[in-house]
Enzyme design. Structure first.
Site, PDB file in Angstrom:
ATOM      1  N   CYS A   1       0.599  -1.048  -0.263  1.00 23.75           N
ATOM      2  CA  CYS A   1       0.197  -0.655  -0.098  1.00 23.75           C
ATOM      3  C   CYS A   1       0.790   1.136   0.161  1.00 23.75           C
ATOM      4  CB  CYS A   1      -1.025   0.118   1.588  1.00 23.75           C
ATOM      5  SG  CYS A   1      -1.943   1.426   1.111  1.00 23.75           S
TER       6      CYS A   1
ATOM      7  N   HIS B   1      -7.963  -3.555  -2.563  1.00 21.41           N
ATOM      8  CA  HIS B   1      -7.557  -2.773  -2.325  1.00 21.41           C
ATOM      9  C   HIS B   1      -8.280  -1.616  -2.035  1.00 21.41           C
ATOM     10  CE1 HIS B   1      -3.675  -2.007  -0.492  1.00 21.41           C
ATOM     11  NE2 HIS B   1      -4.347  -0.896  -0.764  1.00 21.41           N
ATOM     12  N   GLU B   2      -8.591  -0.518  -3.531  1.00 20.65           N
ATOM     13  CA  GLU B   2      -8.643   0.470  -2.903  1.00 20.65           C
ATOM     14  C   GLU B   2     -10.331   0.445  -3.065  1.00 20.65           C
ATOM     15  OE1 GLU B   2      -6.812   2.797  -3.705  1.00 20.65           O
ATOM     16  OE2 GLU B   2      -4.848   1.254  -4.448  1.00 20.65           O
TER      17      GLU B   2
ATOM     18  N   HIS C   1     -10.187   0.775   0.808  1.00 27.28           N
ATOM     19  CA  HIS C   1     -10.013   2.374   1.224  1.00 27.28           C
ATOM     20  C   HIS C   1     -10.988   3.354   1.554  1.00 27.28           C
ATOM     21  CE1 HIS C   1      -5.494   2.150   1.916  1.00 27.28           C
ATOM     22  NE2 HIS C   1      -5.628   2.549   0.447  1.00 27.28           N
TER      23      HIS C   1
HETATM   24 ZN   LIG Z   1      -3.804   1.424   0.098  1.00 24.16          ZN
END
Ligand SMILES: [Zn+2]
Length: 182
Positions: A89, A131-132, A135
């Protein structure tokens, strides 16, 4: 467009759920440009708006030379298949830990001008979308690890120069050591 500083682990913005985009205006297009430029500058696979301090549901990606972005993404999983492999990340530099993700994903959302987009991703692209989108919910990949892997990741984070620069370790003073106020 401007390369923006990336917020690092420990910044509360990374733990805050982002708001949906409601207006597809010039400001949104500037945000998309900033995200894309910052991502290309840092060489990651994806970058979400909270990582540059903006609480909106937008992320940019650069996977296998495919550069794009998604506004208000929603993920669907067409099957049960999983993948396991190293994940990192840009907000947790230098820390890579094997992280289980779904192998295939269908992401829907919008382009910066408001046109609907549907992205079918596998492997790295699927990992990036998960993953995004995490976030945007204030979730980090550390949260996806089992307890032992998370402990190891935290050990790496605490040993990182960037983390210690932002969070200097407290000086431990023994109450029995005496000293000037003894
Ligand atoms: Zn990240």
């Amino acid at each position: 467009m401007t390369v923006q500083p990336i917020r690092l682990f420990g910044d509360p913005v990374l733990r805050t759920a982002a708001d949906p985009v409601t207006t597809f205006d010039k400001e949104l297009r500037t945000l998309v440009k900033d995200l894309t430029q910052t991502l290309l500058d840092d060489g990651g696979a994806g970058l979400a708006a909270p990582q540059i301090g903006v609480g909106l549901r937008v992320f940019a990606f650069d996977v296998d030379g495919i550069v794009g972005h998604l506004v208000n993404p929603e993920l669907f999983f067409p099957d049960e298949e999983e993948q396991d492999g190293p994940e990192g990340c840009l907000s947790i530099p230098g820390v890579y830990v094997d992280t289980k993700r779904r192998l295939n994903v269908v992401a829907t959302g919008f382009h910066e001008h408001g046109e609907p987009v549907r992205l079918v991703g596998t492997g790295m692209m699927a990992r990036c979308c998960q993953h995004e989108t995490d976030h945007l919910d204030g979730v980090l990949f550390l949260d996806r690890l089992d307890a032992a892997a998370r402990k190891e990741a935290m050990r790496q984070i605490r040993a990182s120069a960037w983390y210690n620069a932002a969070n200097p370790p407290a000086v431990k003073v023994s109450p029995h050591a005496g000293g000037p106020f003894g």
